[in-house]
Design a protein around this motif. Structure first.
Motif, PDB file in Angstrom:
ATOM      1  N   ALA A  22       0.847  -1.189   0.000  1.00  0.00           N
ATOM      2  CA  ALA A  22       0.000   0.000   0.000  1.00  0.00           C
ATOM      3  C   ALA A  22       0.882   1.239   0.000  1.00  0.00           C
ATOM      4  O   ALA A  22       1.836   1.329   0.772  1.00  0.00           O
ATOM      5  N   VAL A  23       0.553   2.172  -0.847  1.00  0.00           N
ATOM      6  CA  VAL A  23       1.347   3.386  -1.016  1.00  0.00           C
ATOM      7  C   VAL A  23       0.532   4.591  -0.573  1.00  0.00           C
ATOM      8  O   VAL A  23      -0.614   4.778  -1.019  1.00  0.00           O
ATOM      9  N   SER A  24       1.097   5.399   0.290  1.00  0.00           N
ATOM     10  CA  SER A  24       0.392   6.576   0.779  1.00  0.00           C
ATOM     11  C   SER A  24       0.433   7.690  -0.252  1.00  0.00           C
ATOM     12  O   SER A  24       1.267   7.694  -1.159  1.00  0.00           O
ATOM     13  N   GLY A  25      -0.467   8.624  -0.116  1.00  0.00           N
ATOM     14  CA  GLY A  25      -0.482   9.782  -1.005  1.00  0.00           C
ATOM     15  C   GLY A  25      -1.420   9.621  -2.172  1.00  0.00           C
ATOM     16  O   GLY A  25      -1.977   8.555  -2.408  1.00  0.00           O
ATOM     17  N   ARG A  26      -1.551  10.696  -2.945  1.00  0.00           N
ATOM     18  CA  ARG A  26      -2.506  10.720  -4.054  1.00  0.00           C
ATOM     19  C   ARG A  26      -1.841  10.545  -5.408  1.00  0.00           C
ATOM     20  O   ARG A  26      -2.486  10.685  -6.434  1.00  0.00           O
ATOM     21  N   THR A  27      -0.540  10.225  -5.392  1.00  0.00           N
ATOM     22  CA  THR A  27       0.192  10.216  -6.653  1.00  0.00           C
ATOM     23  C   THR A  27       0.665   8.832  -7.039  1.00  0.00           C
ATOM     24  O   THR A  27       1.624   8.684  -7.771  1.00  0.00           O
ATOM     25  N   PHE A  28      -0.009   7.799  -6.550  1.00  0.00           N
ATOM     26  CA  PHE A  28       0.437   6.423  -6.805  1.00  0.00           C
ATOM     27  C   PHE A  28       0.581   6.150  -8.294  1.00  0.00           C
ATOM     28  O   PHE A  28       1.528   5.487  -8.723  1.00  0.00           O
ATOM     29  N   SER A  29      -0.332   6.657  -9.098  1.00  0.00           N
ATOM     30  CA  SER A  29      -0.315   6.374 -10.531  1.00  0.00           C
ATOM     31  C   SER A  29       0.858   7.024 -11.249  1.00  0.00           C
ATOM     32  O   SER A  29       1.095   6.753 -12.429  1.00  0.00           O
TER      33      SER A  29
END
Length: 122
Positions: A22-29
């Motif tokens: 799981a990756v935090s933040g809104r920029t995973f893509s």
């Protein structure tokens, strides 16, 4: 950016596990993702990678046909489905993120998660 890997455990030869990161933040893509592993006394090695959109994947030869990497950009999560596990797969598994548009097989990633231990008994 913080990465949290989970899903490791003890499994018998031939068994399966699914790792999640799981990756935090809104920029995973915006990140190409990779899975690496490191066994005691050995260097960290590339296992699998997936590009930002999820339409390109790359695998180390020793896992081709057994492991599958995937990602869900809506859930900010990358997965590693591991089937037909062998004792040689025993290692700590790490997820990593890079801003590169391409999957990197080197360890030149920008962010790393903590390892999750996979142990395969014979």
């Amino acid at each position: 950016v913080q990465l949290q890997a989970s899903g490791g455990g003890l499994v018998q030869t031939g068994g399966s596990l699914r790792l999640s990161c799981a990756v935090s933040g809104r920029t995973f893509s915006r990140y190409t993702m990779g899975w690496f592993r490191q066994a005691p006394g050995k260097e960290r090695e590339f296992v699998a990678g997936i590009n930002k959109s999820g339409d390109t994947t790359d695998y180390a030869d020793f896992v081709k046909g057994r492991f599958t990497i995937s990602r869900d950009n809506a859930k900010n999560t990358v997965y590693l489905q591991m089937n037909s596990l062998e004792p040689e797969d025993t290692a700590a598994y790490y997820c990593a993120a890079t801003r590169s548009n391409y999957v990197l097989e080197s360890t030149s990633y920008d962010y790393w998660g903590q390892g999750t231990q996979v142990t395969v008994s014979s």
